[in-house]
Design a protein around this motif. Structure first.
Motif, PDB file in Angstrom:
ATOM      1  N   LEU A 150       0.832  -1.215   0.000  1.00 31.98           N
ATOM      2  CA  LEU A 150       0.000   0.000   0.000  1.00 31.98           C
ATOM      3  C   LEU A 150       0.863   1.259   0.000  1.00 31.98           C
ATOM      4  O   LEU A 150       0.645   2.164  -0.811  1.00 31.98           O
ATOM      5  CB  LEU A 150      -0.891   0.002   1.241  1.00 31.98           C
ATOM      6  CG  LEU A 150      -2.300  -0.518   1.078  1.00 31.98           C
ATOM      7  CD1 LEU A 150      -3.049  -0.422   2.404  1.00 31.98           C
ATOM      8  CD2 LEU A 150      -3.055   0.280   0.023  1.00 31.98           C
ATOM      9  N   ALA A 151       1.845   1.300   0.921  1.00 28.22           N
ATOM     10  CA  ALA A 151       2.719   2.476   1.000  1.00 28.22           C
ATOM     11  C   ALA A 151       3.493   2.647  -0.311  1.00 28.22           C
ATOM     12  O   ALA A 151       3.656   3.765  -0.803  1.00 28.22           O
ATOM     13  CB  ALA A 151       3.684   2.330   2.170  1.00 28.22           C
ATOM     14  N   GLY A 152       3.942   1.519  -0.894  1.00 27.76           N
ATOM     15  CA  GLY A 152       4.711   1.579  -2.130  1.00 27.76           C
ATOM     16  C   GLY A 152       3.873   2.052  -3.304  1.00 27.76           C
ATOM     17  O   GLY A 152       4.324   2.864  -4.115  1.00 27.76           O
ATOM     18  N   ALA A 153       2.643   1.549  -3.398  1.00 27.16           N
ATOM     19  CA  ALA A 153       1.769   1.968  -4.500  1.00 27.16           C
ATOM     20  C   ALA A 153       1.469   3.464  -4.394  1.00 27.16           C
ATOM     21  O   ALA A 153       1.503   4.195  -5.395  1.00 27.16           O
ATOM     22  CB  ALA A 153       0.478   1.162  -4.480  1.00 27.16           C
ATOM     23  N   LEU A 154       1.216   3.936  -3.163  1.00 25.81           N
ATOM     24  CA  LEU A 154       0.972   5.377  -2.953  1.00 25.81           C
ATOM     25  C   LEU A 154       2.201   6.185  -3.347  1.00 25.81           C
ATOM     26  O   LEU A 154       2.096   7.239  -3.987  1.00 25.81           O
ATOM     27  CB  LEU A 154       0.671   5.630  -1.472  1.00 25.81           C
ATOM     28  CG  LEU A 154      -0.781   5.790  -1.074  1.00 25.81           C
ATOM     29  CD1 LEU A 154      -0.886   6.012   0.430  1.00 25.81           C
ATOM     30  CD2 LEU A 154      -1.416   6.962  -1.805  1.00 25.81           C
ATOM     31  N   THR A 155       3.386   5.670  -2.969  1.00 32.42           N
ATOM     32  CA  THR A 155       4.638   6.351  -3.330  1.00 32.42           C
ATOM     33  C   THR A 155       4.761   6.461  -4.847  1.00 32.42           C
ATOM     34  O   THR A 155       5.137   7.513  -5.376  1.00 32.42           O
ATOM     35  CB  THR A 155       5.850   5.561  -2.773  1.00 32.42           C
ATOM     36  OG1 THR A 155       5.675   5.408  -1.374  1.00 32.42           O
ATOM     37  CG2 THR A 155       7.158   6.274  -3.044  1.00 32.42           C
ATOM     38  N   GLY A 156       4.414   5.370  -5.552  1.00 34.05           N
ATOM     39  CA  GLY A 156       4.471   5.385  -7.015  1.00 34.05           C
ATOM     40  C   GLY A 156       3.540   6.421  -7.614  1.00 34.05           C
ATOM     41  O   GLY A 156       3.902   7.127  -8.555  1.00 34.05           O
ATOM     42  N   ILE A 157       2.332   6.538  -7.048  1.00 30.54           N
ATOM     43  CA  ILE A 157       1.365   7.502  -7.591  1.00 30.54           C
ATOM     44  C   ILE A 157       1.851   8.942  -7.347  1.00 30.54           C
ATOM     45  O   ILE A 157       1.808   9.792  -8.241  1.00 30.54           O
ATOM     46  CB  ILE A 157      -0.030   7.258  -6.973  1.00 30.54           C
ATOM     47  CG1 ILE A 157      -0.578   5.917  -7.492  1.00 30.54           C
ATOM     48  CG2 ILE A 157      -0.990   8.381  -7.316  1.00 30.54           C
ATOM     49  CD1 ILE A 157      -1.790   5.396  -6.743  1.00 30.54           C
TER      50      ILE A 157
END
Lengths: 173, 178
Positions: free
Chosen positions: A65-72
């Motif tokens: 979750l944190a990684g996907a948010l970081t990507g966005i």
């Protein structure tokens, strides 16, 4: 609110903005050519920040979750920087010349690609590009986040309290 | 934990595995389809596919394997990473099975898998040596093989977390405003 529920947004914002800016800087952006390294690295940094603030071990889902948010966040930062500093063809040619000096060959149609890149800045294409970049970066960010959990997300369990000494017959007397 | 326990873990793992495998096959197919379409006289579709892969690879022609005389949509190292991902996915059920909660690989597996790629890539950027395409592919393959073990752990965890939150929300809605 559950005090053990990790707060994803702040670390994702910090790490994602940094990863997005570096992804848009000519030269630095080349690291993204290896499995989106800036994005995966940024996501791992976000998880490191998350782990520092979390009293409990993180789970793979927290990292994803944190990684996907970081990507966005990185995709948004990347697009904003790219819009603020439209491609400088002369600068790009200098970077490509430097790469050629390192033995990195360029695509044969590089001149038409460079000139075409300045025409590709219409608002519709920018928005479409943002969605595609956000989707790709979110996937690679999620992967980087899970790797981050495996590296930084585990906390040592506190030592178990010693069991209370059994009260034997001698104590009872 | 009513929500999560309603769906057996094994079913979630199998569904996530199938979805990941489908995406991996499509992704690999796209890499080969771009030059194939160009050679078959469909330049528009080919260009769109090359553009899809451009954010994740430099696509320098001299560093790509070729198909029908045209470069693949990603370089040799990236092809190694994605082929390794597919190989890791194939190996996953044999090594871990599809019924247990996916565990994350240990840190030393990460170091072993990433080290060849990091050394070769750094030396290449610094101009210390120029590795052949086969070596680039091999270093990517080593790294890519480990990636599904992270991807599946994250995706299964995420699927269960989302289901858990949906169940919590449903419970709150059933209880009504206090």
């Amino acid at each position: 609110m559950d005090p053990h529920k990790p707060e994803y947004f702040r670390p994702a914002l910090i790490a994602g903005a940094a990863a997005g800016v570096f992804s848009a800087i000519p030269g630095f952006s080349l690291l993204n050519c290896v499995c989106c390294l800036w994005i995966m690295g940024g996501a791992a940094v976000a998880v490191k920040l998350l782990a520092q603030a979390s009293p409990v071990s993180l789970k793979p889902a927290d990292g994803a979750l944190a990684g996907a948010l970081t990507g966005i966040v990185a995709a948004v930062a990347h697009t904003l920087i790219s819009m603020a500093f439209p491609p400088d063809i002369e600068m790009a040619r200098r970077v490509l010349g430097w790469l050629s000096g390192l033995g990195i060959e360029q695509p044969p149609n590089i001149d038409s690609l460079l000139e075409g890149s300045t025409r590709l800045m219409s608002p519709g294409l920018v928005i479409l590009g943002l969605f595609v970049t956000a989707a790709v970066f979110a996937v690679f960010g999620a992967l980087g986040g899970v790797i981050g959990v495996s590296l930084f997300g585990r906390k040592a369990l506190p030592p178990a309290a010693p069991p209370a000494a059994p009260r034997g017959p001698a104590d009872a007397s | 934990m009513t929500g999560v326990s309603e769906v057996p873990l094994a079913r979630t793992v199998r569904a996530v595995y199938a979805a990941t495998a489908a995406v991996a096959v499509l992704w690999l197919l796209g890499i080969f389809l771009a030059p194939w379409l160009a050679a078959r006289g469909a330049p528009g579709a080919s260009r769109a596919l090359y553009a899809l892969f451009s954010p994740v690879c430099h696509q320098a022609a001299g560093r790509c394997f070729t198909l029908l005389g045209r470069p693949l949509a990603v370089c040799g190292r990236c092809l190694g990473i994605y082929a390794g991902f597919a190989a890791g996915l194939l190996a996953y059920p044999l090594l871990r099975g599809l019924s247990a909660e996916p565990a994350l690989p240990p840190a030393r597996a990460f170091v072993l898998a990433v080290l060849p790629l990091a050394v070769d890539g750094t030396a290449g950027v610094l101009g210390l040596w120029r590795s052949p395409l086969g070596l680039r592919f091999a270093t990517g393959l080593a790294w890519g093989t480990l990636l599904p073990f992270y991807a599946l752990a994250g995706a299964v965890g995420l699927a269960r977390l989302l289901r858990e939150r949906r169940a919590e929300r449903a419970l709150e809605n059933r209880a009504g405003p206090q």
